[in-house]
Enzyme design. Structure first.
Site, PDB file in Angstrom:
ATOM      1  N   ASP A 186     -40.574  26.798 148.676  1.00  0.00           N
ATOM      2  CA  ASP A 186     -40.763  28.045 147.941  1.00  0.00           C
ATOM      3  C   ASP A 186     -41.397  29.022 148.911  1.00  0.00           C
ATOM      4  OD1 ASP A 186     -40.863  29.822 145.826  1.00  0.00           O
ATOM      5  OD2 ASP A 186     -42.880  29.187 145.232  1.00  0.00           O
ATOM      6  N   GLU A 270     -34.813  28.941 148.253  1.00  0.00           N
ATOM      7  CA  GLU A 270     -34.309  30.017 147.414  1.00  0.00           C
ATOM      8  C   GLU A 270     -33.459  30.958 148.255  1.00  0.00           C
ATOM      9  OE1 GLU A 270     -37.674  31.782 144.655  1.00  0.00           O
ATOM     10  OE2 GLU A 270     -38.407  31.106 146.580  1.00  0.00           O
ATOM     11  N   CYS A 323     -41.084  22.933 134.121  1.00  0.00           N
ATOM     12  CA  CYS A 323     -41.820  21.737 134.524  1.00  0.00           C
ATOM     13  C   CYS A 323     -40.899  20.873 135.370  1.00  0.00           C
ATOM     14  CB  CYS A 323     -42.296  20.959 133.310  1.00  0.00           C
ATOM     15  SG  CYS A 323     -42.956  19.340 133.725  1.00  0.00           S
ATOM     16  N   CYS A 326     -40.319  17.136 133.481  1.00  0.00           N
ATOM     17  CA  CYS A 326     -39.506  16.912 132.288  1.00  0.00           C
ATOM     18  C   CYS A 326     -38.497  18.026 132.046  1.00  0.00           C
ATOM     19  CB  CYS A 326     -40.410  16.732 131.067  1.00  0.00           C
ATOM     20  SG  CYS A 326     -41.294  18.234 130.633  1.00  0.00           S
ATOM     21  N   CYS A 342     -48.231  20.985 131.644  1.00  0.00           N
ATOM     22  CA  CYS A 342     -47.036  21.011 130.810  1.00  0.00           C
ATOM     23  C   CYS A 342     -47.391  20.530 129.403  1.00  0.00           C
ATOM     24  CB  CYS A 342     -45.954  20.131 131.425  1.00  0.00           C
ATOM     25  SG  CYS A 342     -44.520  19.940 130.360  1.00  0.00           S
ATOM     26  N   CYS A 345     -45.024  17.058 128.701  1.00  0.00           N
ATOM     27  CA  CYS A 345     -45.260  15.757 129.337  1.00  0.00           C
ATOM     28  C   CYS A 345     -46.667  15.637 129.923  1.00  0.00           C
ATOM     29  CB  CYS A 345     -44.216  15.472 130.407  1.00  0.00           C
ATOM     30  SG  CYS A 345     -44.396  16.490 131.874  1.00  0.00           S
ATOM     31  N   ASP A 352     -47.175  26.841 142.693  1.00  0.00           N
ATOM     32  CA  ASP A 352     -46.224  26.972 143.806  1.00  0.00           C
ATOM     33  C   ASP A 352     -45.546  25.660 144.159  1.00  0.00           C
ATOM     34  OD1 ASP A 352     -46.846  29.683 144.003  1.00  0.00           O
ATOM     35  OD2 ASP A 352     -48.564  29.259 145.308  1.00  0.00           O
TER      36      ASP A 352
HETATM   37 ZN   LIG Z   1     -43.281  18.492 131.627  1.00  0.00          ZN
END
Ligand SMILES: [Zn+2]
Length: 403
Positions: A186, A270, A323, A326, A342, A345, A352
């Site tokens: 990233d 990216e 996330c 998940c 999250c 999960c 980052d």
């Molecule tokens: Zn998650």
């Protein structure tokens, strides 16, 4: 077989430098004559024919006979190719009209095909010299030898008045061994690169640091009379500061890209349209500072050399909000939120690093069309691999933060 470039610093004697400058001048003159003839072309004619030969035969340009004829010939061939591309309707990116080369650009070069120099025999690795036509052997600093066949030699001079010899070589490059690891990157501003494995490379803001210095030097220059000796001297000073910034940046990008290609089979990043972001003025300086595109291009060509896969993912993929464990998308997230958990999960994320992990996941999914189960399996297998080695250069290590 792959094409690979090597660049060496050259130290011409005073006479040799004078001869090289003469070559730069003649090659520039030929180019400008070709461009001018091209622009003044009219369908009703008569149109004069310009080439290196017509100039050499013209008494007014008799001095053209003193320089390296292969360099002139090569420039005309380059011009013909540019012209062909200009009229090429199949090109995706149109090229602009040919431009005149200014004497004041201070960046000059000429190219000679390897064939004209007897291929590799023109370089003496032991003595550290190169023999070009019409001049005595010129001193070169050879820090790395090459083994392949020499395709062409380009001699150049930068705005700081330093000379370089770049050679293009056709070489057999040994592919790197598979490591079984993949990585997502990233790109950021506080950290230039945040990796999916938790490493963060600082953005060494050299440009900022040197900027004050540069500004001062530029102000000094603007106060001096145009064309004066003192202004010229100051111009050289400004050019040297620029040069230093470029060198530092290249050093960093070369180290980082080589390290990535050494340690990972698949590198995902990216696809940032840097240009569109530069329009935002407050970010502009930092972005051009980081010059992501230069880093990306280094990773790209090194991946090509060593048989790695470099993959760019869609620009608008919501990498920071999803996330990476998940796949559940979080609510709107303010830029100030650096860490989050999250809700589905319960995984705690560094903003980052999570984005980098998503980039890698998306890259792997794109490349191998993996299902989420397969991806989880892939990641489990990856986790048991030995740790990657940190960059060896200690000056480089200092720029690494760990999540
Ligand atoms: Zn998650």
């Amino acid at each position: 077989m792959t094409y690979k470039g090597y660049k060496y610093r050259a130290y011409p004697t005073k006479e040799q430098a004078e001869f090289l400058n003469q070559n730069f001048g003649c090659v520039r003159l030929l180019w400008n004559k070709l461009v001018s003839a091209f622009h003044s072309w009219s369908p009703v004619g008569p149109n004069p024919f310009v080439s290196e030969k017509t100039l050499k035969n013209n008494p007014e340009y008799d001095f053209m006979n003193d320089v390296i004829s292969y360099a002139l010939q090569q420039k005309r061939i380059d011009f013909d190719e540019t012209k062909k591309q200009y009229f090429n309707k199949k090109r995706k990116v149109k090229i602009g009209k040919m431009k005149f080369k200014s004497k004041h650009s201070n960046r000059d070069s000429f190219k000679i095909p390897g064939q004209a120099l007897g291929y590799n025999s023109c370089i003496d690795f032991e003595k550290g010299s190169i023999k070009l036509t019409k001049m005595t052997p010129m001193k070169l600093v050879i820090d790395r030898e090459f083994s392949g066949r020499l395709i062409s030699v380009t001699v150049s001079r930068n705005p700081s008045g330093q000379y370089f010899v770049s050679v293009l070589v056709e070489e057999e490059i040994e592919l790197k061994q598979n490591t079984g690891r993949s990585i997502g990157i990233d790109l950021g501003l506080t950290h230039l690169g945040i990796l999916s494995n938790g490493l963060k490379f600082q953005n060494p803001r050299w440009f900022r640091e040197s900027q004050a210095k540069l500004k001062k030097a530029q102000q000094h220059m603007s106060r001096k009379t145009k064309g004066s000796n003192r202004r010229n001297k100051q111009r050289l000073k400004v050019a040297r500061i620029y040069q230093k910034i470029t060198n530092q940046r290249n050093w960093f990008h070369h180290n980082l890209s080589s390290w990535l290609v050494d340690n990972f089979d698949v590198i995902c990043m990216e696809d940032l349209s840097v240009k569109s972001m530069i329009k935002n003025h407050s970010l502009a300086k930092s972005i051009s500072d980081a010059s992501w595109s230069s880093l990306a291009s280094m990773i790209s060509y090194k991946s090509n050399w060593y048989g790695r896969t470099f993959h760019k993912i869609d620009r608008w993929y919501p990498s920071s909000k999803t996330c990476s464990c998940c796949g559940v998308k979080a609510e709107e997230m303010n830029m100030s939120v650096r860490e989050w958990t999250c809700s589905s999960c319960n995984t705690h994320h560094d903003r980052d690093t999570n984005a980098a992990q998503n980039i890698r996941n998306k890259g792997l999914a794109d490349l191998y069309s993996l299902t989420s189960d397969e991806l989880a399996d892939y990641r489990r297998r990856e986790e048991v691999r030995p740790e990657v080695e940190l960059p060896r250069a200690s000056s480089m290590k200092r720029l690494v933060d760990l999540y």
